[in-house]
Design an enzyme around this catalytic site. Structure first.
Site, PDB file in Angstrom:
ATOM      1  N   CYS A  98       0.869  -1.176   0.000  1.00 56.36           N
ATOM      2  CA  CYS A  98       0.000   0.000   0.000  1.00 56.36           C
ATOM      3  C   CYS A  98       0.906   1.226   0.000  1.00 56.36           C
ATOM      4  CB  CYS A  98      -0.885  -0.016   1.243  1.00 56.36           C
ATOM      5  SG  CYS A  98      -1.872   1.472   1.372  1.00 56.36           S
TER       6      CYS A  98
ATOM      7  N   ASN B 259       0.176   4.657  -0.322  1.00 51.55           N
ATOM      8  CA  ASN B 259      -0.213   5.775   0.551  1.00 51.55           C
ATOM      9  C   ASN B 259      -0.025   5.373   2.013  1.00 51.55           C
ATOM     10  OD1 ASN B 259      -1.001   7.467  -1.585  1.00 51.55           O
ATOM     11  ND2 ASN B 259      -3.033   6.531  -1.675  1.00 51.55           N
TER      12      ASN B 259
ATOM     13  N   ARG C 215      -9.354  -3.082  -5.026  1.00 49.06           N
ATOM     14  CA  ARG C 215      -9.663  -4.434  -4.542  1.00 49.06           C
ATOM     15  C   ARG C 215      -9.843  -4.385  -3.019  1.00 49.06           C
ATOM     16  NH1 ARG C 215      -5.039  -9.040  -4.751  1.00 49.06           N
ATOM     17  NH2 ARG C 215      -3.989  -7.509  -3.467  1.00 49.06           N
TER      18      ARG C 215
ATOM     19  N   CYS D  48      -5.061   5.827  -4.658  1.00 46.30           N
ATOM     20  CA  CYS D  48      -4.358   4.564  -4.411  1.00 46.30           C
ATOM     21  C   CYS D  48      -2.895   4.798  -4.801  1.00 46.30           C
ATOM     22  CB  CYS D  48      -4.984   3.454  -5.250  1.00 46.30           C
ATOM     23  SG  CYS D  48      -4.073   1.906  -5.146  1.00 46.30           S
TER      24      CYS D  48
HETATM   25  N1  LIG Z   1      -4.576   2.081  -1.203  1.00 50.65           N
HETATM   26  C1  LIG Z   1      -3.399   1.329  -1.359  1.00 50.65           C
HETATM   27  C2  LIG Z   1      -3.523  -0.060  -1.889  1.00 50.65           C
HETATM   28  C3  LIG Z   1      -4.217  -0.933  -0.850  1.00 50.65           C
HETATM   29  C4  LIG Z   1      -4.272  -2.367  -1.241  1.00 50.65           C
HETATM   30  C5  LIG Z   1      -5.203  -2.660  -2.373  1.00 50.65           C
HETATM   31  N2  LIG Z   1      -6.568  -2.405  -2.038  1.00 50.65           N
HETATM   32  C6  LIG Z   1      -5.001  -4.137  -2.770  1.00 50.65           C
HETATM   33  O1  LIG Z   1      -5.774  -5.007  -2.328  1.00 50.65           O
HETATM   34  O2  LIG Z   1      -4.043  -4.401  -3.514  1.00 50.65           O
HETATM   35  C7  LIG Z   1      -2.266   2.133  -1.947  1.00 50.65           C
HETATM   36  O3  LIG Z   1      -2.191   3.321  -1.609  1.00 50.65           O
HETATM   37  O4  LIG Z   1      -1.404   1.589  -2.632  1.00 50.65           O
END
Ligand SMILES: N[C@@H](CCC[C@H](N)C(=O)O)C(=O)O
Length: 336
Positions: free
Chosen positions: A80, A82, A224, A232
């Site tokens: 992640c 951020n 996701r 993201c």
């Molecule tokens: N918001 C995040 C990514 C979080 C994980 C994503 N929902 C996944 O399941 O891959 C970011 O800032 O990268």
């Protein structure tokens, strides 16, 4: 008693829990239950969040801590972007260090404090890697080959091309016009590819990008395990790389890119060498609330306005003032 932090990077909002401050760390099923309870937009705390960032100790060299990412639905993400900025800030303040590594599920990533974006808007740069394109490295299928780079996929949309990149969490990216950006396709496709489906069996983060000018994009992501988020970080990083690969006259390797998003703006730099691609993601790491709660409430996934004490910091106002000073995307956008 334990103190959780509510944090955000570009308004991608998380609760940060340092497990090393607990007498008894939460088990994985307890973390899943806590994420589902606390992040709920209606019944969670402080209007919920997009996930939980879990900080654990690390025994790797030059690494100050480990980050795990639990999405709002309880699934775990390998990265992640951020969130890593906010975990970096937390560890930087805890250990009085401005440059170090953070252990993530697949790699130890280099992070560093940067100049504040504005008064009381602290910023961090984080490494986004490893980067992979190959379907054996992240599952996708029935898309016609070992990689998917700037290729049409009629099953997803007519007239658009798509690129799949793992950084290492999986992303599907398309460059679109304003009408498509504001239409229903992103939500429909994101929802479809995150239900059981034949293309991305593990689900995928779907980002649409509008090219605003040289090295400038607007990116919106259906995540996701979450749904639409304000931003993201890994999505904007993967999209920056896709921009340099597929629009070399406008997106440049080695130059700073500006990526606007519904929650603000970040900078990225994409690097390419024969051996590997890496991405730097630079943006705010804002702490909006401190939440004091009894350990037992955490273990029972019962952190609410009634069971916790919440203190608000002054940083949200500072961040909002910073965003208000950004140029509007429609003023920057090149004519389509
Ligand atoms: N918001 C995040 C990514 C979080 C994980 C994503 N929902 C996944 O399941 O891959 C970011 O800032 O990268």
């Amino acid at each position: 008693m334990v103190v959780l932090h509510k944090v955000h990077g570009s308004q991608n909002r998380f609760f940060l829990l340092d497990q090393t401050t607990l007498e008894q760390p939460l088990t994985d099923p307890e973390l899943v239950a806590l994420a589902q309870q606390m992040t709920h937009p209606k019944t969670g705390l402080l209007n919920g969040a997009d996930g939980i960032l879990v900080v654990n100790a690390s025994n790797h060299d030059n690494v100050l801590g480990q980050m795990r990412v639990i999405n709002a639905d309880g699934s775990e993400a390998s990265m992640c972007g951020n969130g890593l900025r906010t975990v970096s800030r937390y560890l930087a303040e805890k250990y009085h260090s401005n440059q170090f590594k953070v252990e993530t599920l697949t790699a130890d990533l280099q992070v560093s404090r940067q100049s504040d974006l504005a008064t009381d808007v602290p910023a961090f740069s984080v490494e986004i890697s490893p980067v992979r394109f190959n379907q054996t490295a992240f599952p996708f299928d029935h898309l016609g080959g070992e990689t998917l780079i700037d290729a049409p996929v009629r099953a997803f949309a007519d007239g658009l091309t798509f690129t799949a990149i793992a950084v290492p969490n999986p992303h599907l990216i398309s460059f679109v016009d304003t009408t498509t950006m504001n239409g229903p396709l992103l939500g429909d496709l994101g929802a479809r590819l995150n239900r059981p489906n034949r293309y991305f069996p593990d689900g995928v983060n779907v980002s649409f990008a509008q090219i605003l000018g040289p090295d400038q994009l607007f990116v919106r992501t259906f995540e996701r395990g979450v749904g639409f988020t304000n931003a993201c970080g890994t999505g904007m990083s993967a999209t920056s790389l896709a921009f340099a690969m597929t629009h070399p006259q406008l997106g440049h390797f080695g130059r700073q890119m500006t990526i606007y998003n519904p929650g603000g703006m970040v900078k990225t730099v994409v690097h390419h060498s024969k051996a590997r691609d890496t991405i730097e993601l630079i943006g705010n790491a804002t702490e909006t609330h401190l939440i004091t709660v009894d350990d037992a409430q955490l273990h029972q996934a019962n952190v609410t306005e009634a069971t916790a004490t919440v203190a608000t910091t002054h940083e949200e106002a500072a961040y909002e003032a910073f965003v208000a000073g950004l140029p509007s995307v429609s003023a920057i956008a090149v004519k389509e």
